[in-house]
Design a protein around this motif. Structure first.
Motif, PDB file in Angstrom:
ATOM      1  N   ASN A 118      -6.452  20.345 -12.667  1.00  0.00           N
ATOM      2  CA  ASN A 118      -7.224  20.595 -12.470  1.00  0.00           C
ATOM      3  C   ASN A 118      -7.720  20.256 -11.028  1.00  0.00           C
ATOM      4  O   ASN A 118      -8.024  19.278 -10.754  1.00  0.00           O
ATOM      5  N   GLY A 119      -7.683  21.348  -9.205  1.00  0.00           N
ATOM      6  CA  GLY A 119      -8.152  20.869  -8.716  1.00  0.00           C
ATOM      7  C   GLY A 119      -7.249  20.415  -7.799  1.00  0.00           C
ATOM      8  O   GLY A 119      -5.614  21.172  -8.169  1.00  0.00           O
ATOM      9  N   THR A 120      -7.190  19.336  -7.194  1.00  0.00           N
ATOM     10  CA  THR A 120      -5.684  18.538  -6.110  1.00  0.00           C
ATOM     11  C   THR A 120      -5.545  17.419  -6.864  1.00  0.00           C
ATOM     12  O   THR A 120      -5.906  16.098  -6.377  1.00  0.00           O
ATOM     13  N   PRO A 121      -5.034  16.592  -7.862  1.00  0.00           N
ATOM     14  CA  PRO A 121      -4.690  15.716  -8.091  1.00  0.00           C
ATOM     15  C   PRO A 121      -3.843  14.972  -7.058  1.00  0.00           C
ATOM     16  O   PRO A 121      -2.939  14.864  -6.136  1.00  0.00           O
ATOM     17  N   MET A 122      -4.421  13.434  -6.964  1.00  0.00           N
ATOM     18  CA  MET A 122      -3.428  12.311  -6.514  1.00  0.00           C
ATOM     19  C   MET A 122      -2.103  12.616  -6.866  1.00  0.00           C
ATOM     20  O   MET A 122      -2.207  12.491  -7.916  1.00  0.00           O
ATOM     21  N   PRO A 123      -1.286  12.246  -5.455  1.00  0.00           N
ATOM     22  CA  PRO A 123       0.257  12.682  -6.160  1.00  0.00           C
ATOM     23  C   PRO A 123       0.948  11.533  -7.347  1.00  0.00           C
ATOM     24  O   PRO A 123      -0.565   9.596  -6.843  1.00  0.00           O
ATOM     25  N   ASP A 124       1.779  10.880  -8.011  1.00  0.00           N
ATOM     26  CA  ASP A 124       1.609   9.666  -9.190  1.00  0.00           C
ATOM     27  C   ASP A 124       1.855   8.644  -8.643  1.00  0.00           C
ATOM     28  O   ASP A 124       2.986   8.642  -6.966  1.00  0.00           O
ATOM     29  N   LYS A 125       1.866   7.239  -8.575  1.00  0.00           N
ATOM     30  CA  LYS A 125       1.835   6.142  -7.833  1.00  0.00           C
ATOM     31  C   LYS A 125       3.171   5.660  -9.472  1.00  0.00           C
ATOM     32  O   LYS A 125       2.322   5.023 -10.401  1.00  0.00           O
ATOM     33  N   GLN A 126       4.075   4.855  -8.729  1.00  0.00           N
ATOM     34  CA  GLN A 126       5.269   4.603  -9.269  1.00  0.00           C
ATOM     35  C   GLN A 126       4.347   3.218  -9.503  1.00  0.00           C
ATOM     36  O   GLN A 126       3.983   2.537  -9.490  1.00  0.00           O
ATOM     37  N   PRO A 127       4.481   2.949 -11.153  1.00  0.00           N
ATOM     38  CA  PRO A 127       3.820   1.313 -11.768  1.00  0.00           C
ATOM     39  C   PRO A 127       4.951   0.418 -10.745  1.00  0.00           C
ATOM     40  O   PRO A 127       5.969   0.978 -10.568  1.00  0.00           O
ATOM     41  N   LYS A 128       4.562  -0.844 -10.934  1.00  0.00           N
ATOM     42  CA  LYS A 128       5.022  -1.719  -9.791  1.00  0.00           C
ATOM     43  C   LYS A 128       5.881  -2.632 -11.722  1.00  0.00           C
ATOM     44  O   LYS A 128       6.014  -2.516 -12.019  1.00  0.00           O
ATOM     45  N   LYS A 129       7.508  -2.282 -10.919  1.00  0.00           N
ATOM     46  CA  LYS A 129       8.400  -3.310 -12.092  1.00  0.00           C
ATOM     47  C   LYS A 129       8.137  -4.268 -12.360  1.00  0.00           C
ATOM     48  O   LYS A 129       7.798  -5.466 -11.751  1.00  0.00           O
TER      49      LYS A 129
END
Ligand code: ACM
Length: 614
Positions: A603-614
């Motif tokens: 829906n709309g323009t989502p923010m790109p995924d942020k990779q979680p810090k490992k």
């Protein structure tokens, strides 16, 4: 919790109402009222030797499925019987079937009666209390040639699997088993006059690991590989198939795809050799040299082949024959001049014509891949069109018979989904079930008269990347069911939605109960699109295999038995500028799994995924 249980029950109930279910779809089928119920008094009426044989096959089937067998008698009792009735005057291979609460009557002759039996076996529901819902069927095939090919040159397939495939083919009303017996990577048929064909030609030193060209330098497994069928075993296959109205068409490849034969008998090449049984795939340059001793050899080989295989057709290959060696050979160049041939294509045509003449003189006909058109068709050849339909169209226009087998529609060595990482290694391409189903073997380019030369259709399983029976089954099924319908059912009875959502789920569950493996289709109703846009979604899913469960996630992680079981339409609201990855997996009653199918709801323009810090 309660809510889940209730809706799961409702979902399960709706899965059982598939109705009468036969693949391939018959010409006409009318449901009646009531049903025929098997009891321990039910008898089979069979008065001719062939009918008695079919009654025996029915009993074998019932015994496996229900544990019980029926008494075979020659006169019909008042009721509670299944009768095989000899009836002439029906279309070729056609049958009639009438099931009422009193009796099941199968009428037809030869293959027709046999196919009536196949339909009866498919109509039986219930293992503990078998029954057949009342029905009237009239049926006959659209095409006389309904084929599947198995390449045993690249990988040897065990005899037990070949017989199992023949059983499955019969159930789907296929009638031609094209057995590709010789290749660059292995010669698989015992020839008594030339024992080195199997002593040497049936074994390669090792096999390429993984896909052709995906590793440089190439890697090999270092394991000697091979095997072959004795003539007795090949005869056993011929007999087993004939009992199921299937003709085995052997293929002896010439003049190309012949290095295994050259490794055994190097004198048949254009150069002195030595040649080796190939350990890589693709097209190899060493081919039969058109010398007199080669023709003598091939005639001797084909004489033994004809003795094993009564098929009116012998497949002689003819595809992918590189002309390099013939161009370099003084002998070949002189032969081209002497025979007044145009070039090396003319020489290929000369080669095929000589072989055809020999086989014709023994009362047999040749089938060849569409390259046999190049340089001019042999007079009586049937063309198997594989590089698209063009070869088939050209041949039909020349009044030659044609089997359509175009690589874009029926090459079942191709991938079954676009997500190759989730599929077992395949040669390439993308051939989903729906595409096979959509195929119509009679091209519009041909007139009605020319279309009569299209004798049928065949799917091919090349086995470069298919070392096991399990993987072969994964590639054959369910695409073979789609092809069965292409080959048998009239166009106006074809309907992919009904096939894939109603009948195929029933069929696949039975296939699974027969201990066969297959590619489990995606959940029915899962969007085909990678991405759908909107704020509100309701996803309605159905199991593609009767009794299978669907699991899903919306958190981006892998679905499995540990995640949500699907029990009712999934309603999702996607807030502005958000997205959800809906992932599903299907698990059949026997535990076979589909690949994971993903659709992103945006829906709309989502923010790109942020990779979680490992
Ligand atoms: C073929 O696929 N080379 C016939």
């Amino acid at each position: 919790m309660k809510r889940f249980i209730l809706s799961a029950f409702l979902a399960a109930a709706s899965l059982t109402s598939f109705g009468q279910s036969i693949i391939p779809q018959p010409v006409s089928l009318q449901q009646g009222s009531g049903k025929f119920q098997f009891t321990n008094q039910t008898q089979v009426v069979a008065s001719t030797p062939e009918a008695k044989r079919l009654a025996g096959l029915l009993n074998q089937y019932l015994k496996k499925r229900t544990g019980a067998e029926l008494k075979i008698v020659s006169k019909a009792p008042a009721s509670n019987y299944i009768a095989f009735i000899e009836k002439t005057g029906l279309p070729a291979e056609g049958y009639e079937l009438k099931a009422t609460p009193q009796s099941v009557q199968i009428s037809g002759k030869d293959a027709g009666l046999f196919y009536g039996l196949q339909s009866v076996m498919q109509l039986i529901t219930g293992d503990a209390k078998p029954e057949i819902a009342s029905v009237t069927i009239e049926d006959h095939p659209r095409f006389g040639y309904r084929g599947l090919m198995m390449d045993v040159g690249r990988h040897y397939m065990p005899l037990s699997f070949i017989k199992q495939m023949i059983d499955e083919m019969a159930m789907l009303k296929f009638n031609r088993f094209h057995w590709h017996l010789t290749e660059d990577q292995g010669w698989r048929l015992e020839i008594k006059k030339y024992p080195k064909l199997t002593q040497v030609g049936a074994y390669r030193d090792e096999t390429l690991i993984g896909a052709y060209g995906d590793r440089m330098p190439q890697q090999f497994d270092g394991i000697k590989y091979g095997g072959f069928y004795t003539q007795d075993e090949a005869r056993e296959v011929v007999k087993y198939a004939a009992e199921r109205h299937i003709t085995v068409i052997p293929e002896i490849e010439l003049p190309g795809h012949a290095t295994a034969a050259l490794a055994a008998y190097p004198e048949l090449g254009c150069t002195p050799g030595p040649f080796k049984v190939q350990t890589t795939w693709g097209v190899h340059k060493d081919v039969f040299c058109p010398k007199e001793e080669t023709f003598q050899f091939l005639e001797n080989v084909l004489t033994e082949v004809m003795d094993i295989f009564p098929s009116p057709y012998i497949h002689i290959g003819g595809d992918e024959c590189p002309k390099d060696r013939w161009k370099e050979s003084e002998f070949c160049q002189n032969l081209i001049k002497k025979e007044n041939l145009k070039d090396e294509h003319g020489l290929q045509s000369y080669f095929i014509r000589r072989i055809e003449k020999f086989l014709n003189s023994k009362g047999r006909n040749i089938i060849g891949w569409d390259e046999i058109l190049e340089g001019g068709l042999a007079p009586n050849a049937t063309v198997m069109s594989w590089r698209g339909e063009e070869g088939g169209i050209a041949a039909a226009k020349e009044n030659h018979d044609v089997i359509m087998s175009p690589n874009g529609y029926v090459y079942i060595d191709h991938y079954q989904s676009k997500d190759r990482k989730q599929e077992p290694l395949a040669i390439g391409g993308f051939l989903p079930l729906e595409k096979v189903y959509s195929y119509n073997p009679t091209p519009k380019e041909l007139t009605a008269e020319q279309q009569k030369h299209i004798k049928g259709v065949q799917a091919n399983l090349w086995t470069e990347y298919i070392p096991t029976a399990g993987k072969a089954q994964y590639m054959y099924f369910p695409r073979a069911m789609a092809l069965a319908e292409v080959a048998w059912s009239p166009l106006n009875r074809k309907d992919f939605t009904e096939f894939s959502e109603q009948r195929l789920p029933v069929y696949l569950r039975k296939l699974e109960k027969r201990n066969l493996y297959f590619r489990v289709p995606d959940a029915i109703g899962m969007p085909k699109e990678d991405t759908l846009r909107g704020s509100q979604f309701t996803i309605n899913l159905k199991a593609p295999v009767e009794g299978a469960k669907i699991y899903y996630t919306i958190d981006g992680y892998m679905p499995s038995e540990a995640t949500y079981p699907y029990s009712k339409p999934i309603s999702l609201t996607i807030p502005q500028n958000r997205r959800v990855d809906l992932k599903t997996i299907v698990v059949t009653p026997a535990g076979h799994r589909s690949i994971v199918s993903t659709t992103t709801l945006v829906n709309g323009t989502p923010m790109p995924d942020k990779q979680p810090k490992k």
